[in-house]
Motif scaffolding. Structure first.
Motif: not given
Length: 121
Positions: A56, A59, A63-65, A80, A83
């Protein structure tokens, strides 16, 4: 490789803008799970099972931060989308012979032709 992958539904090579022959460390593709017929996770797992270093994509920043680590101005819809719809072929594959690099297309087409069966697993 690019020519042999050109007509794969749901997979398109990112375009490069260079004055000469492009050089790659990694090769990025846009991936459309709906058109290909597999989720991105299932697609990358199937291609990896064929022996290729494909994952994949990177990121997105948000995302995830923590939201304090970046400044958000408006919607991040494009981030998005990027991503969720990117896959990356890693450089060891690109260091192989022309025949080995050609195996990338063979593996991707094989996964595409078996997408219905792979999706059912």
């Amino acid at each position: 490789m690019a020519e042999r992958l050109r007509d794969v539904p749901g997979l398109s090579l990112f375009r490069t803008r260079t004055n000469g022959e492009p050089c790659y460390y990694k090769v990025g593709f846009r991936y459309d799970a709906e058109r290909f017929g597999l989720t991105r996770a299932r697609f990358t797992a199937a291609v990896r099972a064929e022996g290729l270093a494909l994952d994949e994509g990177f990121r997105a920043l948000h995302v995830g931060r923590s939201p304090e680590r970046f400044r958000r101005v408006g919607s991040l819809a494009e981030a998005e989308r990027a991503h969720a719809g990117c896959v990356v072929l890693h450089h060891p594959v690109l260091l192989g012979s022309d025949e080995e690099v050609g195996q990338v297309a063979e593996a991707v087409w094989k996964v595409y032709h078996h997408a219905d069966r792979l999706a059912a697993v």
